[in-house]
Design a protein around this motif. Sequence first.
Motif, PDB file in Angstrom:
ATOM      1  N   LEU A 157      28.762 -29.954 -42.674  1.00 21.74           N
ATOM      2  CA  LEU A 157      28.636 -31.170 -41.887  1.00 21.74           C
ATOM      3  C   LEU A 157      27.163 -31.500 -41.673  1.00 21.74           C
ATOM      4  CD1 LEU A 157      31.677 -30.830 -41.358  1.00 21.74           C
ATOM      5  CD2 LEU A 157      31.259 -31.443 -38.973  1.00 21.74           C
ATOM      6  N   TYR A 158      26.843 -32.790 -41.786  1.00 22.66           N
ATOM      7  CA  TYR A 158      25.470 -33.243 -41.605  1.00 22.66           C
ATOM      8  C   TYR A 158      25.410 -34.255 -40.459  1.00 22.66           C
ATOM      9  CZ  TYR A 158      23.884 -31.124 -45.966  1.00 22.66           C
ATOM     10  OH  TYR A 158      23.548 -30.221 -46.950  1.00 22.66           O
ATOM     11  N   PRO A 159      24.435 -34.137 -39.564  1.00 20.38           N
ATOM     12  CA  PRO A 159      24.228 -35.165 -38.541  1.00 20.38           C
ATOM     13  C   PRO A 159      24.007 -36.524 -39.194  1.00 20.38           C
ATOM     14  CG  PRO A 159      23.018 -33.181 -37.969  1.00 20.38           C
ATOM     15  CD  PRO A 159      23.553 -32.960 -39.361  1.00 20.38           C
ATOM     16  N   PHE A 160      24.574 -37.563 -38.562  1.00 25.91           N
ATOM     17  CA  PHE A 160      24.663 -38.902 -39.160  1.00 25.91           C
ATOM     18  C   PHE A 160      24.159 -39.932 -38.163  1.00 25.91           C
ATOM     19  CE2 PHE A 160      27.293 -42.773 -39.463  1.00 25.91           C
ATOM     20  CZ  PHE A 160      27.121 -43.141 -40.790  1.00 25.91           C
ATOM     21  N   ALA A 161      23.367 -40.896 -38.642  1.00 24.37           N
ATOM     22  CA  ALA A 161      22.857 -41.985 -37.786  1.00 24.37           C
ATOM     23  C   ALA A 161      22.977 -43.308 -38.531  1.00 24.37           C
ATOM     24  CB  ALA A 161      21.405 -41.728 -37.386  1.00 24.37           C
ATOM     25  N   PHE A 162      23.465 -44.329 -37.805  1.00 24.76           N
ATOM     26  CA  PHE A 162      23.705 -45.654 -38.396  1.00 24.76           C
ATOM     27  C   PHE A 162      23.257 -46.715 -37.378  1.00 24.76           C
ATOM     28  CE2 PHE A 162      27.282 -48.474 -40.390  1.00 24.76           C
ATOM     29  CZ  PHE A 162      26.339 -49.457 -40.663  1.00 24.76           C
ATOM     30  N   PRO A 163      21.994 -47.208 -37.476  1.00 21.41           N
ATOM     31  CA  PRO A 163      21.555 -48.270 -36.554  1.00 21.41           C
ATOM     32  C   PRO A 163      22.295 -49.570 -36.862  1.00 21.41           C
ATOM     33  CG  PRO A 163      19.693 -47.203 -37.668  1.00 21.41           C
ATOM     34  CD  PRO A 163      20.933 -46.794 -38.394  1.00 21.41           C
ATOM     35  N   LEU A 164      22.744 -50.255 -35.809  1.00 23.83           N
ATOM     36  CA  LEU A 164      23.473 -51.513 -35.981  1.00 23.83           C
ATOM     37  C   LEU A 164      22.698 -52.708 -35.434  1.00 23.83           C
ATOM     38  CD1 LEU A 164      27.066 -50.345 -34.954  1.00 23.83           C
ATOM     39  CD2 LEU A 164      26.165 -50.635 -37.259  1.00 23.83           C
ATOM     40  N   SER A 165      21.398 -52.540 -35.249  1.00 24.45           N
ATOM     41  CA  SER A 165      20.599 -53.620 -34.664  1.00 24.45           C
ATOM     42  C   SER A 165      20.541 -54.817 -35.608  1.00 24.45           C
ATOM     43  CB  SER A 165      19.178 -53.117 -34.384  1.00 24.45           C
ATOM     44  OG  SER A 165      18.607 -52.583 -35.554  1.00 24.45           O
ATOM     45  N   GLY A 166      20.399 -55.998 -35.014  1.00 24.03           N
ATOM     46  CA  GLY A 166      20.253 -57.204 -35.795  1.00 24.03           C
ATOM     47  C   GLY A 166      18.843 -57.328 -36.362  1.00 24.03           C
ATOM     48  N   LEU A 167      18.678 -58.195 -37.346  1.00 25.07           N
ATOM     49  CA  LEU A 167      17.373 -58.342 -37.981  1.00 25.07           C
ATOM     50  C   LEU A 167      16.314 -58.838 -37.016  1.00 25.07           C
ATOM     51  CD1 LEU A 167      18.447 -59.886 -41.417  1.00 25.07           C
ATOM     52  CD2 LEU A 167      17.919 -57.510 -40.859  1.00 25.07           C
ATOM     53  N   GLU A 168      16.710 -59.650 -36.029  1.00 27.13           N
ATOM     54  CA  GLU A 168      15.725 -60.193 -35.089  1.00 27.13           C
ATOM     55  C   GLU A 168      15.205 -59.139 -34.119  1.00 27.13           C
ATOM     56  OE1 GLU A 168      19.831 -60.676 -33.522  1.00 27.13           O
ATOM     57  OE2 GLU A 168      18.792 -61.131 -35.410  1.00 27.13           O
ATOM     58  N   THR A 169      15.946 -58.052 -33.929  1.00 25.72           N
ATOM     59  CA  THR A 169      15.497 -57.004 -32.999  1.00 25.72           C
ATOM     60  C   THR A 169      15.234 -55.677 -33.707  1.00 25.72           C
ATOM     61  OG1 THR A 169      17.799 -56.389 -32.533  1.00 25.72           O
ATOM     62  CG2 THR A 169      16.783 -58.024 -31.087  1.00 25.72           C
ATOM     63  N   ALA A 170      15.265 -55.685 -35.045  1.00 23.04           N
ATOM     64  CA  ALA A 170      15.176 -54.443 -35.807  1.00 23.04           C
ATOM     65  C   ALA A 170      13.892 -53.684 -35.540  1.00 23.04           C
ATOM     66  CB  ALA A 170      15.310 -54.736 -37.297  1.00 23.04           C
ATOM     67  N   GLU A 171      12.772 -54.397 -35.404  1.00 23.56           N
ATOM     68  CA  GLU A 171      11.482 -53.731 -35.240  1.00 23.56           C
ATOM     69  C   GLU A 171      11.370 -52.984 -33.918  1.00 23.56           C
ATOM     70  OE1 GLU A 171       9.023 -53.379 -37.397  1.00 23.56           O
ATOM     71  OE2 GLU A 171      10.235 -54.396 -38.908  1.00 23.56           O
ATOM     72  N   ASN A 172      12.141 -53.367 -32.935  1.00 23.04           N
ATOM     73  CA  ASN A 172      12.006 -52.786 -31.598  1.00 23.04           C
ATOM     74  C   ASN A 172      13.086 -51.766 -31.264  1.00 23.04           C
ATOM     75  OD1 ASN A 172       9.780 -54.498 -31.070  1.00 23.04           O
ATOM     76  ND2 ASN A 172      11.188 -56.163 -30.523  1.00 23.04           N
ATOM     77  N   GLU A 173      14.113 -51.646 -32.109  1.00 23.19           N
ATOM     78  CA  GLU A 173      15.230 -50.754 -31.809  1.00 23.19           C
ATOM     79  C   GLU A 173      15.153 -49.515 -32.694  1.00 23.19           C
ATOM     80  OE1 GLU A 173      19.049 -52.535 -31.614  1.00 23.19           O
ATOM     81  OE2 GLU A 173      18.345 -54.339 -30.596  1.00 23.19           O
ATOM     82  N   LEU A 174      14.998 -48.362 -32.056  1.00 26.03           N
ATOM     83  CA  LEU A 174      14.827 -47.105 -32.763  1.00 26.03           C
ATOM     84  C   LEU A 174      15.943 -46.121 -32.403  1.00 26.03           C
ATOM     85  CD1 LEU A 174      11.008 -46.511 -32.190  1.00 26.03           C
ATOM     86  CD2 LEU A 174      12.071 -47.284 -34.302  1.00 26.03           C
TER      87      LEU A 174
END
Length: 470
Positions: free
Chosen positions: A445-462
């Motif tokens: 099993l591998y830890p998994f991450a999937f950001p769902l931020s929109g393109l307009e807020t992508a730069e600020n959401e980590l």
Amino acid sequence: MADSLEQNLCCSLCARIYCEPVTLDCAHNFCRACIEGLWSTTEGNVSCPICGQALPKRELNTNQLLATLVTSLGLLGRRPSPPLTGQTCPSHWGQPLLFCTKDLKLVCPSCMPQGLEGRHSLMPTEEGYAFCQEKLENSAAFLVKRMEEYRHAEISQSSRMSETLELGETLKENIQAQFLQMHQFLWEQEVTLSERLTKESQGLVQALGTNLKLVAKRNISADKLITEIRSLIETEDQSRLLMETKNLLQRCDLHREPVLQPPEVSVGEFNGPLQYMAWKRMISVVSPAPAPLTLDPDTASPCLMLSKDHTMVKRRTKLRQVPESGKRFTFCAAVLATEGFGSGRHYWEVDVETSASWIIGAVNDSVERSEDVPLTPSNGFWTVRLWNDKVHWCQDSLGASQLCTDTRPDRVGIFLDYERGQLSFYDARDMSHLCTFFEHFAEKLYPFAFPLSGLETAENELIRLFHLRL
């Protein structure tokens, strides 16, 4: 032919062959007892129960033709069914002639419903007897089946009760073992610090005792020297004073050295933030401690950008040029951790404070990465999702989500016990439980991450893999 004849010679009220048939002015025929019983509860004008025609006079004309036919039918061996004996209507004290399948009760002519619709539920008592027998047989069969279900449920519940008690004892032992380790660590820290304080205090007391003896000795020496000095001052022998002054002054200079001061107790070590110091040291016995994971750039979607230390990920406004890799996600903007787990107990935390929407968790090494598939356990994805400030999880193959909590966490803790098949999620602020998957894991099993931020807020959401630094 006899059956057809019998159907045409049945009273529409009692559904039996006419008994003393009479004809109304509207030409409808009934048993005399049936129509008289029906009219007995009606005052004033009456009406035909079939066509509803008003009949100002209650005239009943015997239908001799029908009576003759009924008699003929009797000669064929088909006589009207006798009314039930020993039974009377509780409301009208009449003799029950029919059975009502709707109300499941015997009715007399006075109880019979008005109109054709209500009479559809009436049948002769013989048919009612068979009807009730069938109903009771069906009920008995249902109860037999239900009893079998109860028996299986009883066995299952008893088994579950034993399993629950056994599981409770196992979990209790696990709790005691883990906290015993912490208690042992704290006890050892307490003993070590107390022993060090005792040793230092005893050393200090010993030094004070030595200094005290030296001070007492010097005090006697100074007192004796004062006596000699005063004696020399008072002497009239000038030659003696001049000759002994130097020696006395030199002896006096020996007392100019300061009195020895013992070392101070290390208050800062023994009266500082002892609990915090012990808590920081306790990380050495905490298992599992938060793992310092990093993200694998070879698995990152072209839609993602990783930090230089590979601990943070965010969405990009444009796709990036990346080397081809069979490990890379292309159907969704996801990334895996570099390290996977195929055994043991592990814990890691994911900082999602700045992200408005995300999916995180753990996935099988063999999950589909190039096709659009539902992120469900049946496809190898065990995840939670933040959507509209609420955390949901999917635990079935249909992809139906369930609410974990309506409180938005800033950091999510994920615990994996591979051998027990447990993957649990927590709000890392207070370690409150969100949800738990139970699965027989068959691969890494591998830890998994999937950001769902929109393109307009992508730069600020980590999304950031948390590293504990003490």
